[in-house]
Design a protein around this motif. Structure first.
Motif, short mmCIF file in Angstrom:
data_model
loop_
_atom_site.label_atom_id
_atom_site.label_comp_id
_atom_site.label_asym_id
_atom_site.label_seq_id
_atom_site.Cartn_x
_atom_site.Cartn_y
_atom_site.Cartn_z
N LEU A 25 15.52 36.63 27.74
CA LEU A 25 15.93 37.87 28.39
C LEU A 25 14.76 38.84 28.57
N ASP A 26 14.92 39.69 29.56
CA ASP A 26 13.96 40.77 29.77
C ASP A 26 14.25 41.87 28.77
N LYS A 27 13.28 42.13 27.88
CA LYS A 27 13.52 43.08 26.80
C LYS A 27 13.69 44.52 27.30
N GLU A 28 13.27 44.81 28.53
CA GLU A 28 13.42 46.17 29.04
C GLU A 28 14.88 46.48 29.40
N ASN A 29 15.63 45.43 29.70
CA ASN A 29 17.04 45.62 30.04
C ASN A 29 17.85 45.63 28.74
N SER A 30 18.10 46.84 28.20
CA SER A 30 18.74 46.96 26.90
C SER A 30 20.20 46.53 26.92
N THR A 31 20.88 46.67 28.06
CA THR A 31 22.30 46.30 28.12
C THR A 31 22.48 44.81 27.92
N ASP A 32 21.69 44.02 28.63
CA ASP A 32 21.80 42.56 28.46
C ASP A 32 21.41 42.14 27.06
N VAL A 33 20.41 42.78 26.50
CA VAL A 33 19.97 42.42 25.15
C VAL A 33 21.09 42.68 24.14
N GLN A 34 21.76 43.82 24.24
CA GLN A 34 22.82 44.14 23.29
C GLN A 34 23.99 43.16 23.40
N SER A 35 24.36 42.81 24.66
CA SER A 35 25.48 41.88 24.82
C SER A 35 25.13 40.49 24.26
N LYS A 36 23.89 40.05 24.48
CA LYS A 36 23.50 38.74 23.96
C LYS A 36 23.41 38.74 22.44
N VAL A 37 22.92 39.86 21.86
CA VAL A 37 22.86 39.96 20.40
C VAL A 37 24.25 39.92 19.80
N LYS A 38 25.20 40.58 20.48
CA LYS A 38 26.58 40.55 20.00
C LYS A 38 27.15 39.13 20.04
N ALA A 39 26.83 38.39 21.13
CA ALA A 39 27.32 37.01 21.23
C ALA A 39 26.70 36.13 20.15
N VAL A 40 25.40 36.37 19.87
CA VAL A 40 24.74 35.60 18.82
C VAL A 40 25.38 35.88 17.47
N ASN A 41 25.69 37.11 17.18
CA ASN A 41 26.33 37.46 15.91
C ASN A 41 27.70 36.80 15.77
N GLU A 42 28.47 36.79 16.87
CA GLU A 42 29.79 36.17 16.81
C GLU A 42 29.67 34.67 16.53
N ARG A 43 28.75 34.03 17.23
CA ARG A 43 28.61 32.59 17.02
C ARG A 43 28.02 32.26 15.65
N ALA A 44 27.16 33.13 15.15
CA ALA A 44 26.64 32.92 13.79
C ALA A 44 27.75 33.05 12.76
N THR A 45 28.68 34.02 13.02
CA THR A 45 29.82 34.18 12.11
C THR A 45 30.71 32.93 12.12
N LEU A 46 30.98 32.41 13.32
CA LEU A 46 31.78 31.18 13.41
C LEU A 46 31.09 30.02 12.70
N PHE A 47 29.80 29.94 12.86
CA PHE A 47 29.04 28.86 12.20
C PHE A 47 29.12 28.98 10.68
N ARG A 48 29.03 30.25 10.16
CA ARG A 48 29.11 30.48 8.73
C ARG A 48 30.50 30.13 8.19
N ILE A 49 31.55 30.50 8.93
CA ILE A 49 32.92 30.20 8.50
C ILE A 49 33.14 28.68 8.45
N THR A 50 32.68 28.01 9.49
CA THR A 50 32.85 26.55 9.53
C THR A 50 32.07 25.88 8.40
N SER A 51 30.89 26.37 8.12
CA SER A 51 30.09 25.79 7.03
C SER A 51 30.78 25.98 5.69
N ASN A 52 31.36 27.17 5.46
CA ASN A 52 32.08 27.40 4.20
C ASN A 52 33.29 26.47 4.09
#
Length: 707
Positions: free
Chosen positions: A83-110
């Protein structure tokens, strides 16, 4: 006779005493442990297995989810980096998606961790329970063995007393035997419940291909001979003194069935002949015929003393990284396989080792019945696999033109010559002839299929066996060999498939089934079953046993297949007789590649063999002597020399084609390609000139294949 009847009653009471003693042991164990150590219920075991299977399915599901969420998380991270780091909106949405998928990965691992813990806890609990049950069963078996041993000693002591009193003419009536009205001894009423005959229940196992009902040997059960010794005791003593051979005296023999009163005399004479034959048997247990000799003759000394040991296998670890490092940049066909996976004999020698139990064929050659002879041939084919139970090493691949001879004429009456007749595809031709009236030949090749965890070795070609006296000509194909735990675990070999042995002269056929091993099966491991039928399909003999221990056969007296309504073959048979029993290997063979006694001398050096003989192969000899690094170096040099000769032949063929000339190519020295009249295929058959060339010391026409 009164004392003899007393001994018989004592033996009949033995099993009941054993049962009372076992009940006493069980009550004592229950009092000590506070609970009953009975065998686990079948339903309980099945329920446990179902639970374990369900938990394994849960683990598989968790594994799939982890893989799915992990891949999604990886994609999100990759998109975030792009992503283009200057575009803060896209960065925030992608970070949110990464956090959600990381949470799913952690739940599945547990969830995966919890499922693994549950599975481990259940497996450990059941494992301890089953281990305790197995330990209890082992203790019960040991106690029962001690009781049986005590009964045997008491029985032997009583029989000695009977013989001693019989010699003094002072036999007296025992207290528990009274005389009847006609003057004959009669047992007391207290033993009426033990005087009846008992029969084994018919096996109702659904996995069995056929069932047999054995006729009980009623005449054999402690019938007294004129000497006062029971025929069953004589049979036991004869079988103990016979070593590998067992003698069964069956009431199904025609002479015995017609004249039961002569059974004791004939049994005694038969056993005395058997004991005298084994007492003068001078052959080794490595195979070959055990020729009967009269006691007055001195056993003939063998031509030479064969070695019984080889250098011990060195403890050299296998460095997989060094093997992979040497393979970098090389063609797959040129990657050398290190000798660490081998055993110090060639494939030609392993083919010759199939005749370790050639004495079975010597006995078969003396039989008049073609169906009974076929039963012996079937047992011989099964005995060829007995060496694979512990031998997991790979034989050396023979070089083109390599030969191997084994002359055991003076010791066991047969000799063999084998030659590698083709390199692509690899093929070997073998010929064995015996002075006992049989000959065998085959062209052996094989294909292999790697299945991930195991390797299937599928033999190709047909083996032939012919008896010169009757002209009976048998052919068969070998079954598939399966090498398990190729990647991880201890290697072990199993045999699986079906084999048809056909007599081309009479039309007789034997169908053998090699049952594959299964951890969850109730079948005997390494089981072999078979039926011998004539050209009309009528069954005459059934065979059973295992390919690593022994093979028995029994004559069919009645076919009850039609009335069972279950689609199974049910045969009523006589008592089984042992055709083949495996010889015990030397006790020191565990440090010598688990070789049998015969395998020990297969590679023993000899001076008068052909220069192409496997005994002269330098890399194989270096490995046997423990010089594995030198063996690997020599093996590479031999393979490079073979490739250079093949390229030379290819260049000569191309040159001949350019000039319009015919090019014959490589031709074997001792075998030539001919049409097989039985199979209508072209195979390499023996020319018949090797032993003459050896007698004349003329090996000038042998190729130069070694260094």
């Amino acid at each position: 006779m009164a004392m003899a009847k007393t001994v018989l009653l004592f033996m009949l009471k033995g099993p009941k005493s054993c049962r009372r003693q076992r009940k006493h042991w069980r009550s004592v164990d229950d009092d000590e442990d506070g609970q009953s150590h009975t065998s686990p219920d079948k339903n309980e075991i099945q329920n446990t297995l179902r639970i374990l299977s369900a938990k394994l399915e849960d683990l598989n599901t968790c594994n799939d989810l982890i893989a799915k969420h992990g891949a999604a998380l990886q994609r999100s991270l990759s998109e975030l980096e792009m992503l283009d780091k200057e575009n803060s909106t896209d960065v925030q949405s992608k970070v949110k998606a990464v956090n959600e998928r990381a949470t799913l990965f952690r739940i599945t691992s547990n969830a995966m961790i919890n499922a693994c813990a549950d599975y481990l806890d259940l497996a450990q609990t059941q494992g301890r329970k089953w281990q305790k049950t197995l330990q209890y069963e082992r203790e019960q078996r040991l106690r029962l063995e001690e009781t049986v041993e005590t009964l045997a000693r008491q029985h032997n002591s009583l029989e000695q007393q009977v013989r001693a009193q019989a010699s003094q003419g002072s036999l007296k009536t025992a207290p528990n035997v009274k005389a009847s009205a006609d003057g004959k001894p009669e047992s007391t009423a207290g033993s009426d419940d033990e005087d009846g005959e008992f029969f084994d229940a018919i096996d109702e196992t659904p996995d069995s291909e056929f069932r047999t009902i054995t006729i009980p040997d009623s005449h054999l059960t402690h019938r007294r001979t004129p000497s006062g010794v029971s025929a069953a005791s004589m049979a036991s003593e004869a079988s103990e003194g016979a070593g590998k051979d067992f003698v069964y005296i069956s009431s199904s023999d025609e002479e015995t069935a017609d004249k039961p009163e002569e059974f004791g005399v004939k049994a005694k004479k038969k056993l005395e002949r058997t004991a005298s034959q084994h007492s003068v048997d001078s052959t080794s247990s490595s195979g070959g015929p055990r020729t009967p000799q009269t006691p007055s003759k001195v056993p003939k000394e063998p031509r030479r003393r064969r070695r019984t040991r080889i250098p011990e296998k060195p403890n050299i670890s296998l460095n997989l990284w060094s093997i992979m490092k040497n393979c970098i940049g090389k063609e797959l066909s040129k990657i050398p396989m290190p000798v660490n996976f081998n055993e110090p004999i060639s494939m030609l020698q392993r083919l010759t080792e199939d005749f370790e139990y050639a004495d079975i064929l010597n006995k078969a050659a003396q039989l008049e019945s073609s169906t009974e002879q076929l039963a012996y041939v079937a047992a011989f084919t099964a005995s060829a696999y007995s060496t694979t139970t512990q031998r997991t090493g790979k034989p050396f691949n023979p070089l083109l033109g390599e030969t191997y001879e084994l002359d055991l004429t003076e010791e066991f009456g047969w000799r063999a010559i084998t030659e590698q007749v083709s390199h692509h595809p690899p093929a070997a031709a073998a010929y064995v002839d015996s002075k006992h009236g049989w000959e065998s030949w085959q062209e052996f090749t094989m294909t292999s299929k790697f299945r991930g965890k195991y390797l299937n070795i599928i033999p190709q070609g047909i083996a032939h066996l012919k008896f010169t006296a009757t002209g009976n000509h048998y052919t068969w194909r070998k079954v598939t060999s399966i090498v398990h735990n190729i990647i991880v675990g201890k290697l072990w070999i199993d045999q699986s498939g079906e084999m048809d042995i056909v007599n081309h002269k009479t039309g007789d056929k034997c169908h053998l089934v090699y049952t594959p091993y299964s951890y969850f099966s109730r079948e005997t491991p390494r089981k072999v079953t078979g039926v011998v039928t004539d050209k009309d399909g009528q069954a005459h003999y059934v065979l059973s046993g295992t390919w690593d221990k022994k093979i028995e056969y029994a004559k069919i007296v009645k076919d009850q297949t039609g009335g069972n309504g279950r689609g199974k073959s049910v045969y009523q048979t006589t008592a089984p007789k042992v055709i083949w029993v495996r010889s015990n290997p030397p006790p020191w063979n565990t440090t010598m590649y688990n070789f049998t006694e015969m395998a020990m001398f297969l590679n023993e050096p000899e001076d008068d063999v052909a220069p192409t003989d496997s005994r002269n192969r330098p890399d194989q000899r270096a490995m046997e002597n423990g010089h594995w690094n030198d063996a690997n170096t020599l093996k590479v040099q031999l393979e490079e020399k073979q490739r250079a000769k093949r390229k030379q032949r290819e260049a000569e063929a191309a040159q001949a084609a350019t000039e319009g000339k015919a090019y014959e190519g490589y031709k074997p020295v001792w075998f030539e390609k001919k049409l097989d009249p039985q199979t209508k295929n072209f195979i390499h058959m023996y020319k018949g000139n090797y032993w003459d060339s050896k007698a004349q010391e003329d090996f000038a026409h042998c190729p130069d294949i070694y260094l």
